[in-house]
Design a protein around this motif. Sequence first.
Motif, mmCIF file in Angstrom:
data_model
loop_
_atom_site.group_PDB
_atom_site.id
_atom_site.type_symbol
_atom_site.label_atom_id
_atom_site.label_comp_id
_atom_site.label_asym_id
_atom_site.label_seq_id
_atom_site.Cartn_x
_atom_site.Cartn_y
_atom_site.Cartn_z
ATOM 1 N N PHE A 102 -10.052 70.723 -49.432
ATOM 2 C CA PHE A 102 -9.045 71.776 -49.204
ATOM 3 C C PHE A 102 -7.684 71.251 -48.729
ATOM 4 O O PHE A 102 -6.823 72.020 -48.333
ATOM 5 N N VAL A 103 -7.483 69.915 -48.740
ATOM 6 C CA VAL A 103 -6.174 69.362 -48.359
ATOM 7 C C VAL A 103 -5.656 68.516 -49.525
ATOM 8 O O VAL A 103 -6.263 67.505 -49.880
ATOM 9 N N GLU A 104 -4.518 68.968 -50.095
ATOM 10 C CA GLU A 104 -3.952 68.216 -51.203
ATOM 11 C C GLU A 104 -2.610 67.632 -50.774
ATOM 12 O O GLU A 104 -1.776 68.348 -50.203
ATOM 13 N N GLU A 105 -2.442 66.340 -51.040
ATOM 14 C CA GLU A 105 -1.195 65.663 -50.663
ATOM 15 C C GLU A 105 -0.262 65.620 -51.875
ATOM 16 O O GLU A 105 -0.675 65.233 -52.965
ATOM 17 N N PHE A 106 0.977 66.015 -51.667
ATOM 18 C CA PHE A 106 2.022 65.916 -52.699
ATOM 19 C C PHE A 106 2.999 64.845 -52.227
ATOM 20 O O PHE A 106 3.515 64.938 -51.101
ATOM 21 N N ARG A 107 3.241 63.854 -53.069
ATOM 22 C CA ARG A 107 4.161 62.761 -52.675
ATOM 23 C C ARG A 107 5.511 62.982 -53.353
ATOM 24 O O ARG A 107 5.622 62.988 -54.582
ATOM 25 N N LEU A 108 6.526 63.215 -52.531
ATOM 26 C CA LEU A 108 7.862 63.500 -53.059
ATOM 27 C C LEU A 108 8.636 62.197 -53.269
ATOM 28 O O LEU A 108 8.299 61.176 -52.665
ATOM 29 N N GLY A 152 3.973 65.587 -60.293
ATOM 30 C CA GLY A 152 2.528 65.484 -60.565
ATOM 31 C C GLY A 152 1.811 64.496 -59.662
ATOM 32 O O GLY A 152 0.604 64.306 -59.783
ATOM 33 N N ARG A 153 2.542 63.852 -58.702
ATOM 34 C CA ARG A 153 1.863 62.879 -57.805
ATOM 35 C C ARG A 153 1.163 63.649 -56.693
ATOM 36 O O ARG A 153 1.726 63.879 -55.619
ATOM 37 N N ARG A 154 -0.040 64.143 -56.989
ATOM 38 C CA ARG A 154 -0.814 64.905 -56.017
ATOM 39 C C ARG A 154 -2.251 64.437 -56.027
ATOM 40 O O ARG A 154 -2.773 64.056 -57.073
ATOM 41 N N ARG A 155 -2.887 64.437 -54.869
ATOM 42 C CA ARG A 155 -4.291 64.017 -54.800
ATOM 43 C C ARG A 155 -4.950 64.734 -53.621
ATOM 44 O O ARG A 155 -4.277 65.063 -52.621
ATOM 45 N N GLU A 156 -6.267 64.917 -53.763
ATOM 46 C CA GLU A 156 -7.010 65.543 -52.674
ATOM 47 C C GLU A 156 -7.311 64.476 -51.627
ATOM 48 O O GLU A 156 -7.917 63.456 -51.941
ATOM 49 N N VAL A 157 -6.880 64.697 -50.370
ATOM 50 C CA VAL A 157 -7.131 63.693 -49.338
ATOM 51 C C VAL A 157 -8.308 64.069 -48.447
ATOM 52 O O VAL A 157 -8.908 63.223 -47.789
ATOM 53 N N ARG A 158 -8.628 65.348 -48.372
ATOM 54 C CA ARG A 158 -9.819 65.876 -47.697
ATOM 55 C C ARG A 158 -10.143 67.162 -48.433
ATOM 56 O O ARG A 158 -9.279 67.700 -49.108
ATOM 57 N N LEU A 160 -0.708 70.543 -48.849
ATOM 58 C CA LEU A 160 -0.943 71.952 -49.170
ATOM 59 C C LEU A 160 -2.436 72.237 -48.979
ATOM 60 O O LEU A 160 -3.290 71.505 -49.482
ATOM 61 N N LEU A 161 -2.745 73.326 -48.249
ATOM 62 C CA LEU A 161 -4.149 73.647 -47.996
ATOM 63 C C LEU A 161 -4.671 74.689 -48.986
ATOM 64 O O LEU A 161 -3.981 75.669 -49.297
ATOM 65 N N ALA A 162 -5.898 74.481 -49.470
ATOM 66 C CA ALA A 162 -6.649 75.455 -50.268
ATOM 67 C C ALA A 162 -5.859 76.042 -51.437
ATOM 68 O O ALA A 162 -5.928 77.244 -51.701
ATOM 69 N N GLU A 163 -5.081 75.201 -52.088
ATOM 70 C CA GLU A 163 -4.307 75.609 -53.272
ATOM 71 C C GLU A 163 -3.418 76.820 -52.983
ATOM 72 O O GLU A 163 -3.125 77.633 -53.866
ATOM 73 N N GLY A 164 -3.035 76.971 -51.726
ATOM 74 C CA GLY A 164 -2.158 78.089 -51.360
ATOM 75 C C GLY A 164 -2.860 79.438 -51.345
ATOM 76 O O GLY A 164 -2.225 80.480 -51.269
#
Length: 354
Positions: A254-260, A246-252, A268-272
């Motif tokens: 349409f650009v979402e960052e997932f931290r593993l 669940g560690r995800r945030r919008e960085v721009r 991930l761009l535009a929710e896939g």
Amino acid sequence: GGAEVYLCGSNPLSTQDDVAAALVAHYGVATYAIKGEDHKTYYSHIVSCIDARPHLTMDDGCDLVTVLHTKKRNFLRDVFAGTEETSTGVTRLRAMAAGKVLRYPVMAINDADTKHLFDNRYGTGQSTMDGILRCTNMLVAGSTVVIAGYGWCGRGLATRAKGMGATVLVTEIDPLRALEAAMDGNQVVSMAEAVPRGDLFITVTGNKSVIRREHFLAMKDGAIIANSGHFNVEIDIPALDRLAGGRRREVRPFVEEFRLPGGKRLHLLAEGRLINLAAAEGHPAMVMDMSFANQALSVEYLRKKAKTLKKDVYIVPRDIDAEVARLKLRSMNVDIDTLTTEQERYLRTWSEGT
Ligand code: NAI
């Protein structure tokens, strides 16, 4: 053509709200579509269109036809024919026809040469790169771009990415397409081989879970993942979400960052969802004109011929395809040669050799 038109989205992120509003305000077209609508609203909008009791459906991805054949079956008897725009929709319709559940004839617009050879290849190739660049501003030159699927969209994308200076890796499951990709000068590899190398991943397969858990785990920090296939199932987003806890945030936008775990970041761009429609404007009108000419001429054909057709998927008649090519060439001021009488005769004979 004199029809009353009802319109809904064929993808939750692909609507342009200003266009939808203009269609209502200036053209009186009943439009049920909002950019970013949730799953429930998306399907309720499809139902609103079906409630208008259509005689003809023009679908893009086959969701409208599926709802009509499952939840709204009592409206089926009013429909005399349909058309389908995209590869994924045609695949679903062929499955329906094979399973004998399709209730009316449908024209596979996608399979016209003047559609997939141009719209899928040049339209998707250009607009997908456009969407990715608008939302990331990444430098393509010198990067490694992994393209999953070397169909018409994949071919266009590979050419554009290469032209911008990327090293292109292609993944495929079809030996013929893989061979073509290799001889076109791309490196053909398995996804397992591609993941540690790629900076940007783009899926255009029409299939599901093409990029999944084991692939996310092996990707580089900062890798970018996008989809331009019709549905948001090509990237296994639930698996990515679980990995990131669940560690995800919008960085721009349409650009979402997932931290593993371990700190690795995947973007991930535009929710896939279709990146070219979500983050850019889709294909230029200069290529969609051919796809929509095929739609219009096919609707005219279906209006005249539907009664003679079976409940099956049909290919656009060759003369419509040729007419669209002729019209497009004329609009581009391109002249071509015509056969001389001697040449026509030569092409019809078998007895004349060297
Ligand atoms: P296509 O059928 O010509 O190509 C798809 C390719 O993906 C095939 O060569 C197939 O062998 C390959 N493939 C299937 N599963 C795979 C896997 N697991 N790994 C690697 N490759 C795999 O289809 P086309 O016309 O290129 O369309 C691809 C997708 O793009 C479809 O979903 C289509 O609806 C969509 N599309 C999107 C557009 C857009 O505006 N973004 C425009 C046109 C089509």
